[in-house]
Design a protein around this motif. Structure first.
Motif, PDB file in Angstrom:
ATOM      1  N   ILE A 252      12.845  -2.629 -10.469  1.00  0.00           N
ATOM      2  CA  ILE A 252      12.853  -2.914  -9.027  1.00  0.00           C
ATOM      3  C   ILE A 252      14.284  -3.049  -8.528  1.00  0.00           C
ATOM      4  O   ILE A 252      14.651  -2.519  -7.472  1.00  0.00           O
ATOM      5  N   HIS A 253      15.120  -3.736  -9.295  1.00  0.00           N
ATOM      6  CA  HIS A 253      16.523  -3.878  -8.904  1.00  0.00           C
ATOM      7  C   HIS A 253      17.223  -2.517  -8.854  1.00  0.00           C
ATOM      8  O   HIS A 253      18.021  -2.254  -7.946  1.00  0.00           O
ATOM      9  N   TRP A 254      16.934  -1.635  -9.815  1.00  0.00           N
ATOM     10  CA  TRP A 254      17.552  -0.308  -9.809  1.00  0.00           C
ATOM     11  C   TRP A 254      17.079   0.519  -8.617  1.00  0.00           C
ATOM     12  O   TRP A 254      17.868   1.251  -7.995  1.00  0.00           O
ATOM     13  N   ALA A 255      15.794   0.428  -8.293  1.00  0.00           N
ATOM     14  CA  ALA A 255      15.277   1.175  -7.141  1.00  0.00           C
ATOM     15  C   ALA A 255      15.941   0.711  -5.847  1.00  0.00           C
ATOM     16  O   ALA A 255      16.323   1.531  -4.996  1.00  0.00           O
ATOM     17  N   MET A 256      16.097  -0.603  -5.705  1.00  0.00           N
ATOM     18  CA  MET A 256      16.738  -1.116  -4.502  1.00  0.00           C
ATOM     19  C   MET A 256      18.229  -0.790  -4.487  1.00  0.00           C
ATOM     20  O   MET A 256      18.806  -0.508  -3.425  1.00  0.00           O
ATOM     21  N   ALA A 257      18.872  -0.800  -5.655  1.00  0.00           N
ATOM     22  CA  ALA A 257      20.284  -0.411  -5.726  1.00  0.00           C
ATOM     23  C   ALA A 257      20.453   1.043  -5.304  1.00  0.00           C
ATOM     24  O   ALA A 257      21.414   1.401  -4.608  1.00  0.00           O
ATOM     25  N   ASN A 258      19.530   1.892  -5.726  1.00  0.00           N
ATOM     26  CA  ASN A 258      19.546   3.297  -5.324  1.00  0.00           C
ATOM     27  C   ASN A 258      19.437   3.424  -3.815  1.00  0.00           C
ATOM     28  O   ASN A 258      20.216   4.140  -3.167  1.00  0.00           O
ATOM     29  N   LYS A 259      18.490   2.694  -3.232  1.00  0.00           N
ATOM     30  CA  LYS A 259      18.267   2.763  -1.787  1.00  0.00           C
ATOM     31  C   LYS A 259      19.471   2.238  -1.016  1.00  0.00           C
ATOM     32  O   LYS A 259      19.939   2.860  -0.051  1.00  0.00           O
ATOM     33  N   MET A 260      19.987   1.095  -1.414  1.00  0.00           N
ATOM     34  CA  MET A 260      21.079   0.468  -0.659  1.00  0.00           C
ATOM     35  C   MET A 260      22.380   1.256  -0.768  1.00  0.00           C
ATOM     36  O   MET A 260      23.112   1.396   0.219  1.00  0.00           O
ATOM     37  N   SER A 261      22.676   1.778  -1.956  1.00  0.00           N
ATOM     38  CA  SER A 261      23.918   2.538  -2.119  1.00  0.00           C
ATOM     39  C   SER A 261      23.887   3.809  -1.282  1.00  0.00           C
ATOM     40  O   SER A 261      24.911   4.217  -0.717  1.00  0.00           O
ATOM     41  N   ARG A 262      22.728   4.434  -1.179  1.00  0.00           N
ATOM     42  CA  ARG A 262      22.609   5.622  -0.337  1.00  0.00           C
ATOM     43  C   ARG A 262      22.794   5.269   1.139  1.00  0.00           C
ATOM     44  O   ARG A 262      23.420   6.016   1.902  1.00  0.00           O
ATOM     45  N   GLU A 263      22.248   4.147   1.531  1.00  0.00           N
ATOM     46  CA  GLU A 263      22.403   3.726   2.924  1.00  0.00           C
ATOM     47  C   GLU A 263      23.867   3.420   3.246  1.00  0.00           C
ATOM     48  O   GLU A 263      24.386   3.798   4.308  1.00  0.00           O
ATOM     49  N   LEU A 264      24.545   2.741   2.340  1.00  0.00           N
ATOM     50  CA  LEU A 264      25.940   2.358   2.575  1.00  0.00           C
ATOM     51  C   LEU A 264      26.870   3.562   2.666  1.00  0.00           C
ATOM     52  O   LEU A 264      27.885   3.513   3.362  1.00  0.00           O
ATOM     53  N   THR A 265      26.543   4.629   1.962  1.00  0.00           N
ATOM     54  CA  THR A 265      27.403   5.818   1.966  1.00  0.00           C
ATOM     55  C   THR A 265      26.913   6.898   2.919  1.00  0.00           C
ATOM     56  O   THR A 265      27.472   7.993   2.960  1.00  0.00           O
ATOM     57  N   GLY A 266      25.870   6.592   3.669  1.00  0.00           N
ATOM     58  CA  GLY A 266      25.359   7.557   4.632  1.00  0.00           C
ATOM     59  C   GLY A 266      24.649   8.734   4.021  1.00  0.00           C
ATOM     60  O   GLY A 266      24.519   9.794   4.649  1.00  0.00           O
ATOM     61  N   GLU A 267      24.147   8.580   2.788  1.00  0.00           N
ATOM     62  CA  GLU A 267      23.467   9.675   2.101  1.00  0.00           C
ATOM     63  C   GLU A 267      21.958   9.637   2.272  1.00  0.00           C
ATOM     64  O   GLU A 267      21.234  10.443   1.717  1.00  0.00           O
TER      65      GLU A 267
END
Length: 288
Positions: A252-267
């Protein structure tokens, strides 16, 4: 070493820059036999974990151009055990909150639970039957902030009542995020969770479902339903494949890390707000 073709789940340079210091510091702290030879690139280990997380494949089916799957799982297990995975997750959550104009520490949250089926490798002792939802498997108990970002997570057998898991989560929430004074829940939680929250200085309030038929987003609570939707986009979370509950928590932490990092970089550009008519979150609007 030859350069492999990228996978869609790979971290970009911008995403890697967000989390690379955590892993570099982790490796620098490693001492003892076998740690002198740095064979595998940490970014490739992260890419392999995200590949499993997103696609849902078994570890042993990792493509051969990644590091060996036993090595990748060893890193995955070590990072879960020593708190590195949660450190990366929490770092990205704080950055995401600030990106939206919020303080790093929230003041309000939402609690809910999701029951999912398990795979054949999960021991019977680690499963249960959710009598209400008729699901045999495990239950994910989550508390999120008002953006839907995870503050606390607990994985149990599905027969553990929402209230039981919720009280344990509120204990974790009070310890890790003492600034939270308000939590919204649905009608499935019993009165004991309200009393438990009050003893910790947290006002737990039920958001009642509308009496009208049909789907309607519940005020305050729709954000955590969206979070469960985010998780289910990751194949490894479509059901629970992990032998150990704590490894499910790490997924769950990895899935959320994936989502948040994409949001932060505009991807990642979400389109669901337009489709549902729910107003977008303004990046500078303060939470209650």
């Amino acid at each position: 070493m030859s350069v492999r073709r990228p996978y869609r789940s790979d971290v970009s340079d911008a995403r890697w820059a967000l989390i690379e210091p955590v892993f570099t510091a982790w490796r620098a702290r490693r001492t003892g036999p076998g740690t002198a030879a740095r064979v595998h690139d940490l970014r490739e280990i992260v890419n392999a974990i995200l590949y499993v997380n997103r696609t849902g494949i078994p570890w042993e089916y990792l493509p051969h151009d990644f590091p060996p799957y036993k090595t990748v799982y060893d890193y995955y297990a070590k990072w879960e055990t020593d708190g590195t995975t949660q450190q990366v997750h929490d770092l990205l959550r704080d950055k995401t909150r600030r990106f939206h104009g919020r303080r790093a520490e929230p003041t309000a949250a939402v609690v809910d639970a999701q029951s999912v089926k398990t795979s054949a490798n999960v021991a019977e002792a680690s499963q249960g039957i959710d009598a209400g939802k008729k699901v045999k498997g495990r239950k994910r108990h989550l508390i999120t902030d008002t953006l839907g970002l995870v503050l606390a997570v607990l994985v149990t057998a599905a027969n553990v009542h929402d209230t039981t898991g919720g009280k344990l989560l509120i204990d974790d929430l009070a310890a890790a995020h003492p600034s939270v004074t308000k939590v919204w829940a649905d009608g499935g939680y019993q009165n004991s969770i309200f009393n438990h929250g009050a003893r910790l200085g947290i006002d737990v309030e039920v958001v009642q479902r509308p009496r009208t038929k049909g789907f309607e987003p519940l005020p305050k609570r729709w954000v955590i339903e969206r979070t469960f939707g985010w998780l289910m986009q990751h194949g490894r979370l479509a059901r629970d494949y992990e032998a150990l509950p704590q490894r499910s928590r790490a997924m769950i932490h990895w899935a959320m890390a994936n989502k948040m990092s994409r949001e932060l970089t505009g991807e990642s550009t979400p389109t669901w707000r337009i489709e549902t008519g729910i107003p977008p979150t303004h990046p500078h609007r303060r939470e209650p």
